[in-house]
Structure formats: structure tokens, C-alpha cells
Scaffold this motif. Structure first.
Motif, PDB file in Angstrom:
ATOM      1  N   TYR A 213       8.976  29.027  -6.006  1.00 13.67           N
ATOM      2  CA  TYR A 213       9.394  29.182  -7.405  1.00 13.67           C
ATOM      3  C   TYR A 213       9.736  30.620  -7.780  1.00 13.67           C
ATOM      4  O   TYR A 213       9.522  31.048  -8.908  1.00 13.67           O
ATOM      5  N   ARG A 214      10.295  31.379  -6.837  1.00 10.61           N
ATOM      6  CA  ARG A 214      10.777  32.726  -7.159  1.00 10.61           C
ATOM      7  C   ARG A 214      11.914  33.075  -6.207  1.00 10.61           C
ATOM      8  O   ARG A 214      11.809  32.914  -4.998  1.00 10.61           O
ATOM      9  N   GLY A 215      13.014  33.505  -6.782  1.00  8.16           N
ATOM     10  CA  GLY A 215      14.165  33.898  -5.983  1.00  8.16           C
ATOM     11  C   GLY A 215      15.430  33.211  -6.439  1.00  8.16           C
ATOM     12  O   GLY A 215      15.524  32.713  -7.558  1.00  8.16           O
ATOM     13  N   GLU A 216      16.397  33.199  -5.558  1.00  5.36           N
ATOM     14  CA  GLU A 216      17.725  32.695  -5.892  1.00  5.36           C
ATOM     15  C   GLU A 216      18.143  31.569  -4.966  1.00  5.36           C
ATOM     16  O   GLU A 216      17.931  31.630  -3.762  1.00  5.36           O
ATOM     17  N   LEU A 217      18.762  30.569  -5.558  1.00  8.16           N
ATOM     18  CA  LEU A 217      19.427  29.524  -4.805  1.00  8.16           C
ATOM     19  C   LEU A 217      20.912  29.867  -4.831  1.00  8.16           C
ATOM     20  O   LEU A 217      21.522  29.903  -5.903  1.00  8.16           O
ATOM     21  N   TYR A 218      21.479  30.190  -3.696  1.00  3.97           N
ATOM     22  CA  TYR A 218      22.900  30.522  -3.555  1.00  3.97           C
ATOM     23  C   TYR A 218      23.572  29.226  -3.144  1.00  3.97           C
ATOM     24  O   TYR A 218      23.343  28.730  -2.041  1.00  3.97           O
ATOM     25  N   VAL A 219      24.378  28.648  -4.035  1.00  6.82           N
ATOM     26  CA  VAL A 219      24.893  27.298  -3.828  1.00  6.82           C
ATOM     27  C   VAL A 219      26.415  27.273  -3.780  1.00  6.82           C
ATOM     28  O   VAL A 219      27.084  27.702  -4.714  1.00  6.82           O
ATOM     29  N   GLN A 220      26.930  26.749  -2.692  1.00  6.23           N
ATOM     30  CA  GLN A 220      28.371  26.541  -2.562  1.00  6.23           C
ATOM     31  C   GLN A 220      28.692  25.156  -3.119  1.00  6.23           C
ATOM     32  O   GLN A 220      28.097  24.164  -2.706  1.00  6.23           O
ATOM     33  N   VAL A 221      29.612  25.107  -4.088  1.00  4.26           N
ATOM     34  CA  VAL A 221      30.054  23.843  -4.681  1.00  4.26           C
ATOM     35  C   VAL A 221      31.568  23.747  -4.564  1.00  4.26           C
ATOM     36  O   VAL A 221      32.254  24.754  -4.431  1.00  4.26           O
ATOM     37  N   SER A 222      32.077  22.544  -4.627  1.00  4.77           N
ATOM     38  CA  SER A 222      33.528  22.334  -4.590  1.00  4.77           C
ATOM     39  C   SER A 222      34.159  22.909  -5.853  1.00  4.77           C
ATOM     40  O   SER A 222      33.555  22.877  -6.930  1.00  4.77           O
ATOM     41  N   ARG A 223      35.362  23.423  -5.706  1.00  4.45           N
ATOM     42  CA  ARG A 223      36.101  23.923  -6.872  1.00  4.45           C
ATOM     43  C   ARG A 223      36.226  22.774  -7.876  1.00  4.45           C
ATOM     44  O   ARG A 223      36.472  21.644  -7.502  1.00  4.45           O
TER      45      ARG A 223
ATOM     46  N   VAL B 107      20.041  30.190 -10.056  1.00  2.24           N
ATOM     47  CA  VAL B 107      21.019  29.479  -9.235  1.00  2.24           C
ATOM     48  C   VAL B 107      22.362  30.183  -9.396  1.00  2.24           C
ATOM     49  O   VAL B 107      22.891  30.278 -10.506  1.00  2.24           O
ATOM     50  N   ALA B 108      22.876  30.687  -8.289  1.00  2.12           N
ATOM     51  CA  ALA B 108      24.191  31.341  -8.273  1.00  2.12           C
ATOM     52  C   ALA B 108      25.161  30.403  -7.562  1.00  2.12           C
ATOM     53  O   ALA B 108      25.028  30.161  -6.365  1.00  2.12           O
ATOM     54  N   PHE B 109      26.093  29.844  -8.318  1.00  4.33           N
ATOM     55  CA  PHE B 109      27.081  28.911  -7.776  1.00  4.33           C
ATOM     56  C   PHE B 109      28.315  29.671  -7.314  1.00  4.33           C
ATOM     57  O   PHE B 109      28.747  30.622  -7.976  1.00  4.33           O
TER      58      PHE B 109
ATOM     59  N   ARG C 244      34.207  32.708  -4.503  1.00  5.63           N
ATOM     60  CA  ARG C 244      34.265  33.179  -5.891  1.00  5.63           C
ATOM     61  C   ARG C 244      33.039  32.695  -6.676  1.00  5.63           C
ATOM     62  O   ARG C 244      32.643  31.545  -6.559  1.00  5.63           O
ATOM     63  N   PRO C 245      32.460  33.564  -7.506  1.00  7.31           N
ATOM     64  CA  PRO C 245      31.349  33.134  -8.353  1.00  7.31           C
ATOM     65  C   PRO C 245      31.802  32.023  -9.301  1.00  7.31           C
ATOM     66  O   PRO C 245      32.888  32.107  -9.884  1.00  7.31           O
ATOM     67  N   ALA C 246      30.993  30.985  -9.432  1.00  7.65           N
ATOM     68  CA  ALA C 246      31.308  29.862 -10.316  1.00  7.65           C
ATOM     69  C   ALA C 246      30.280  29.724 -11.433  1.00  7.65           C
ATOM     70  O   ALA C 246      30.427  28.883 -12.305  1.00  7.65           O
ATOM     71  N   GLY C 247      29.233  30.525 -11.397  1.00  3.65           N
ATOM     72  CA  GLY C 247      28.242  30.483 -12.465  1.00  3.65           C
ATOM     73  C   GLY C 247      26.904  31.019 -12.017  1.00  3.65           C
ATOM     74  O   GLY C 247      26.587  31.050 -10.829  1.00  3.65           O
ATOM     75  N   LEU C 248      26.139  31.484 -12.992  1.00  3.72           N
ATOM     76  CA  LEU C 248      24.780  31.969 -12.744  1.00  3.72           C
ATOM     77  C   LEU C 248      23.879  31.377 -13.811  1.00  3.72           C
ATOM     78  O   LEU C 248      24.139  31.543 -15.012  1.00  3.72           O
TER      79      LEU C 248
END
Length: 135
Positions: free
Chosen positions: A72-82, A111-113, A119-123
């Protein structure tokens, strides 16, 4: 179907806090996927790297598990479809975690999408309803 994190995102996932060195977990090692360490070897940031291409309810269930792996600490770096509706994914997560006491455990999880081209898609903050930005 298993999707792989594309090279652009794999490279970007290794960028961490200034002055830190990324340490990869590797096969058969516990999370996080990447641990950032300072010059004295102390962990200063943690990151799990994932891909996602499912329904919002699946996102809510999977990301509860991923956050737990991060303690429960840190970042989830998530690749999502455009074109993924990230707001909808986050709303499904918050709907599943209606109780604010339950949601509080996610206070230190971000969560960093990113799109497949890196390309960044959201934080977004998992533990704070409505806290985040797309793009």
C-alpha cells in the motif's frame, strides 16, 4: 491474452526520484517490480509495472491485489490502450471501495497510466476519490 509492456514504457518505468538507482526484482522475487534506492541503499520509492485492457470491474479487483503487493505504498505504472476511459476505471475502483476507512489504506498508492507509445494518460490517487487528472 497477456500483453507485454512495450519498450517505451519499460524504459520510462526505470526513471525514478533524482539521485536514486532502480533495482529490478527479476523472476521469482517479491514485489515491487522496481525499487528505487538512494546512495546508502535505502528504498526511496517503489513501482509495480502492469498492463491493463479489461473491464472497469476487473480493474478494481486486480488493482486491489497490486496495491497489496506494494504494501500500500508506491506507484502502479500501468500501460493501457489508447482511448481507455481512465475516469471510468477509477470510478469503478472507488465504487468497490465505498467505505472511507477501507479506502484510506490506499492513501500512499498512485496510478500512472501510459499509452503503448509511452505517453502519459493520467495520474490518479487510489485513496482519494476524484483525485487525479487524465492526460
Amino acid at each position: 491474452m497477456v500483453r507485454m509492456v512495450v519498450p517505451a514504457n519499460a524504459e520510462r518505468a526505470l526513471y525514478g526520484p533524482a539521485g536514486s538507482t532502480p533495482m529490478l526484482a527479476g523472476a521469482n522475487k517479491p514485489p515491487p517490480d522496481v525499487s528505487f534506492r538512494d546512495a546508502s541503499g535505502r528504498e526511496v520509492y517503489r513501482r509495480e509495472v502492469k498492463t491493463f485492457s479489461g473491464a472497469p470491474t476487473t480493474f478494481a479487483r486486480q488493482f486491489e491485489d497490486y496495491a497489496k503487493k506494494l504494501d500500500y505504498r508506491g506507484e502502479l505504472y500501468v500501460q493501457v490502450s489508447r482511448g481507455t476511459d481512465i475516469q471510468r476505471l477509477m470510478e469503478a475502483f472507488w465504487a468497490k471501495n465505498r467505505d472511507d476507512r477501507r479506502l484510506a489504506r490506499y492513501a500512499d498508492v498512485y496510478v500512472a497510466f501510459h499509452t503503448p507509445d509511452g505517453r502519459p494518460a493520467g495520474l490518479w490517487m487510489l485513496g482519494a476519490r476524484g483525485m487525479g487528472v487524465s492526460g
